[in-house]
Design a protein around this motif. Structure first.
Motif, PDB file in Angstrom:
ATOM      1  N   ALA A 168       0.487  -1.436   0.128  1.00 25.42           N
ATOM      2  CA  ALA A 168      -0.001   0.510   0.002  1.00 25.42           C
ATOM      3  C   ALA A 168       0.607   1.437  -0.101  1.00 25.42           C
ATOM      4  O   ALA A 168       0.499   2.511  -0.954  1.00 25.42           O
ATOM      5  CB  ALA A 168      -1.145  -0.375   1.022  1.00 25.42           C
ATOM      6  N   ARG A 169       1.675   1.130   0.827  1.00 26.89           N
ATOM      7  CA  ARG A 169       3.438   2.215   0.895  1.00 26.89           C
ATOM      8  C   ARG A 169       3.564   2.547  -0.273  1.00 26.89           C
ATOM      9  O   ARG A 169       3.849   4.081  -1.244  1.00 26.89           O
ATOM     10  CB  ARG A 169       3.654   2.230   2.025  1.00 26.89           C
ATOM     11  N   THR A 170       3.748   1.311  -1.667  1.00 25.39           N
ATOM     12  CA  THR A 170       5.040   1.531  -2.272  1.00 25.39           C
ATOM     13  C   THR A 170       4.017   1.705  -3.244  1.00 25.39           C
ATOM     14  O   THR A 170       4.396   1.653  -4.628  1.00 25.39           O
ATOM     15  CB  THR A 170       5.934   0.904  -2.891  1.00 25.39           C
ATOM     16  N   GLY A 171       2.565   1.963  -3.753  1.00 23.45           N
ATOM     17  CA  GLY A 171       1.864   2.253  -4.990  1.00 23.45           C
ATOM     18  C   GLY A 171       1.832   0.818  -5.295  1.00 23.45           C
ATOM     19  O   GLY A 171       1.347   0.718  -6.578  1.00 23.45           O
ATOM     20  N   ARG A 172       1.685  -0.153  -4.844  1.00 19.58           N
ATOM     21  CA  ARG A 172       1.131  -1.620  -5.522  1.00 19.58           C
ATOM     22  C   ARG A 172      -0.324  -1.603  -5.002  1.00 19.58           C
ATOM     23  O   ARG A 172      -0.621  -1.651  -4.259  1.00 19.58           O
ATOM     24  CB  ARG A 172       2.621  -2.469  -5.012  1.00 19.58           C
ATOM     25  N   ASN A 173      -0.912  -3.282  -5.876  1.00 21.22           N
ATOM     26  CA  ASN A 173      -1.836  -3.984  -4.692  1.00 21.22           C
ATOM     27  C   ASN A 173      -1.248  -4.717  -4.429  1.00 21.22           C
ATOM     28  O   ASN A 173      -1.233  -5.811  -4.130  1.00 21.22           O
ATOM     29  CB  ASN A 173      -2.097  -4.517  -6.863  1.00 21.22           C
ATOM     30  N   ALA A 220       8.746   7.717  -4.239  1.00 21.00           N
ATOM     31  CA  ALA A 220       8.571   7.726  -5.728  1.00 21.00           C
ATOM     32  C   ALA A 220       9.696   7.852  -6.242  1.00 21.00           C
ATOM     33  O   ALA A 220       9.793   8.999  -6.394  1.00 21.00           O
ATOM     34  CB  ALA A 220       7.835   8.973  -5.120  1.00 21.00           C
ATOM     35  N   HIS A 224       4.952   3.391 -10.158  1.00 24.36           N
ATOM     36  CA  HIS A 224       4.381   2.513  -8.761  1.00 24.36           C
ATOM     37  C   HIS A 224       4.817   2.557  -8.171  1.00 24.36           C
ATOM     38  O   HIS A 224       4.421   1.666  -6.819  1.00 24.36           O
ATOM     39  CB  HIS A 224       4.005   1.478 -10.022  1.00 24.36           C
ATOM     40  N   GLY A 226       5.581   5.052  -4.033  1.00 28.11           N
ATOM     41  CA  GLY A 226       5.340   5.571  -2.874  1.00 28.11           C
ATOM     42  C   GLY A 226       5.042   7.019  -2.800  1.00 28.11           C
ATOM     43  O   GLY A 226       5.881   7.582  -3.375  1.00 28.11           O
ATOM     44  N   LEU A 227       4.234   7.972  -2.242  1.00 25.99           N
ATOM     45  CA  LEU A 227       5.164   9.057  -1.992  1.00 25.99           C
ATOM     46  C   LEU A 227       6.252   9.447  -1.069  1.00 25.99           C
ATOM     47  O   LEU A 227       5.418   8.425   0.107  1.00 25.99           O
ATOM     48  CB  LEU A 227       3.708   9.986  -1.948  1.00 25.99           C
ATOM     49  N   THR A 455       8.639  -0.446 -14.946  1.00 21.79           N
ATOM     50  CA  THR A 455       7.344  -0.817 -14.740  1.00 21.79           C
ATOM     51  C   THR A 455       7.828  -1.839 -16.133  1.00 21.79           C
ATOM     52  O   THR A 455       8.483  -2.014 -17.248  1.00 21.79           O
ATOM     53  CB  THR A 455       6.158  -0.333 -15.434  1.00 21.79           C
ATOM     54  N   GLU A 459       3.059  -6.060 -12.570  1.00 19.29           N
ATOM     55  CA  GLU A 459       3.592  -5.570 -11.110  1.00 19.29           C
ATOM     56  C   GLU A 459       4.503  -4.721 -10.623  1.00 19.29           C
ATOM     57  O   GLU A 459       4.385  -6.196  -9.605  1.00 19.29           O
ATOM     58  CB  GLU A 459       1.246  -4.696 -11.202  1.00 19.29           C
TER      59      GLU A 459
END
Length: 464
Positions: A168-173, A220, A224, A226-227, A455, A459
């Protein structure tokens, strides 16, 4: 969601049948059951992300039910648990487990009813000090197989929770990461049934990745990722920055190494990326844990490990080729050690992130090792789950072929390893790795010191 639930329940049923239906002959047709579980697992992982995201509680529920289904069973595929219990037992009696092998007559008075189940009783323990502490803890809480399993499962599920947070923190599923980890047939079997304690090491490596991510290690750098954390002048922010110090990274890697030695190979890229404080912390943690056992002497502390390194072999893949070329087992083992160190050196030169370095250094060790018991493949699982890394996820499924000779071994004392079996285990993995490497290497290059997230076909995949 209905299809995902169906696949999950079918996987649970296949694994439960694999464990409970011991009247089915090994290797065939019994190994068809984990093969069926693998197909459900792969189908579920591929299906995630196509349509409405599934509720995470569903993924957790299936994973927990699969573990509970195997929890009451006595280990059948491996007898390592009895070594764990023995080490914890003698430690509880005030005996240094490094000082005596289990069949030493000096320990005859401490023998238990399951003493005859201990494998290689003439060899002193090979497990590092933190593992010994954990075995001692199992002894304190009852010294039973079930107590060990419950402790390992706490680390196992804790690892899953951390992976969900990292995703969740790194923008993955998070759902896909959870399926790849929680639903892994190999992980479920080796932890909930065979009582292997590798989940402790997986948890610590995942802690290491979580700390690195929190410290902007993988902040970031791409669509993909995270912020990064916002600067926080508050006491909470200062505490968080202290937690992210390189010394913490080195300490956590040290703890993972003290469970099993393999993660130590990731020290060069960690020190290169995070500085000497990480290296010093690693050394300090190792020294602190080894100190209470030092009375046995260096020879005793390393005796079991030396025996293992010189003589053990099982399910080797590329090592067979190296051995054929070298013509000498010692030279072949030295050659593959150099190759793994070369991979570690490359990841250090390129300043790989902690997550990526662990994947490739431990992965290289698996691909080249002379000894690959099925549960060894678990050590790349957290990173492979985060990155959707098909080759090492596949390796976890094919690892069940490592049990092909178990029935023959129990009947004759000889474990057959036909060449076709090892080829079936390793050639698909190598084929996938090369398929991913060649296009990436031909079309993309990242300058040293400027690693970027890329990418790929899956993912969370970086261009390896």
């Amino acid at each position: 969601m209905a299809l995902l639930l169906l696949l999950g329940l079918l996987e649970v049923a296949a694994l439960a049948a694999f464990g409970w239906m011991d009247g089915i002959a090994l290797p065939l047709p019994r190994l068809l059951l984990p093969a069926a579980a693998l197909l459900c697992y792969v189908g579920a992982g591929i299906g995630i992300g196509r349509g409405t995201p599934p509720p995470l509680f569903l993924l957790w529920g299936v994973g927990i039910v699969a573990r509970v289904a195997l929890l009451p069973l006595a280990p059948e595929l491996s007898d390592d648990i009895y070594r764990y219990l023995w080490d914890g037992h003698v430690l509880g009696e005030g005996v240094n487990p490094y000082a005596h092998p289990p069949d030493d007559e000096a320990l005859a008075a401490l023998r238990t009813e399951w003493h005859g189940e201990i494998n290689h009783p003439h060899v002193p323990t090979i497990y590092p000090p933190l593992a010994q502490v954990l075995f001692g803890l199992v002894n304190v809480v009852g010294g039973t197989i079930l107590a060990a399993k419950l402790l390992w499962l706490c680390f196992d599920l804790g690892c899953a929770a951390l992976l969900q947070r990292i995703a969740a923190r790194t923008g993955r599923n998070p759902a896909r990461v959870l399926v790849w980890y929680l639903w892994s047939p190999l992980l479920i079997v080796e932890t909930a049934w065979s009582a292997h304690f590798d989940a402790v090491g997986l948890f610590l490596m995942t802690v290491l990745i979580a700390v690195a991510v929190g410290g902007r290690d993988d902040a970031a750098r791409g669509p993909h990722a995270g912020l990064p954390l916002d600067p926080d002048p508050s006491s909470r922010g200062r505490l968080l920055r202290a937690w992210q110090r390189p010394a913490v990274l080195g300490s956590v890697l040290g703890l993972a190494t003290l469970v099993k030695f393999a993660p130590a190979a990731a020290l060069p890229p960690l020190a290169r990326r995070h500085g000497l404080r990480a290296l010093f912390a690693f050394a300090a943690v190792c020294a602190v844990f080894y100190f209470p056992f030092a009375g046995a002497g260096i020879s005793a502390l390393t005796g079991g490990l030396r025996t293992y390194a010189r003589h053990w072999s099982a399910n080797e893949g590329a090592f067979s080729v190296v051995l054929h070329l070298a013509g000498d087992p010692v030279a072949a083992r030295a050659a593959v050690a150099v190759m793994v160190l070369a991979v570690a050196g490359y990841t250090a030169w390129r300043r790989f992130s902690v997550e990526r370095a662990l994947l490739w250094v431990l992965g290289a060790g698996l691909l080249l090792s002379p000894t690959v018991h099925p549960w060894y493949v678990l050590w790349v699982l957290p990173m492979a789950a985060l990155r959707g890394h098909a080759p090492f996820l596949l390796a976890g499924g094919l690892a069940f072929l490592g049990y092909w000779g178990l029935a023959s071994y129990e009947a004759t004392g000889i474990w057959p390893q036909p060449g076709w079996n090892r080829a079936a285990m390793w050639l698909p993995v190598w084929g996938l790795i090369l398929w991913r490497l060649v296009p990436a290497g031909a079309t993309r290059y990242t300058a040293p010191g400027r690693e970027r997230e890329e990418t790929g076909r899956e993912e969370g995949h970086e261009g390896e």
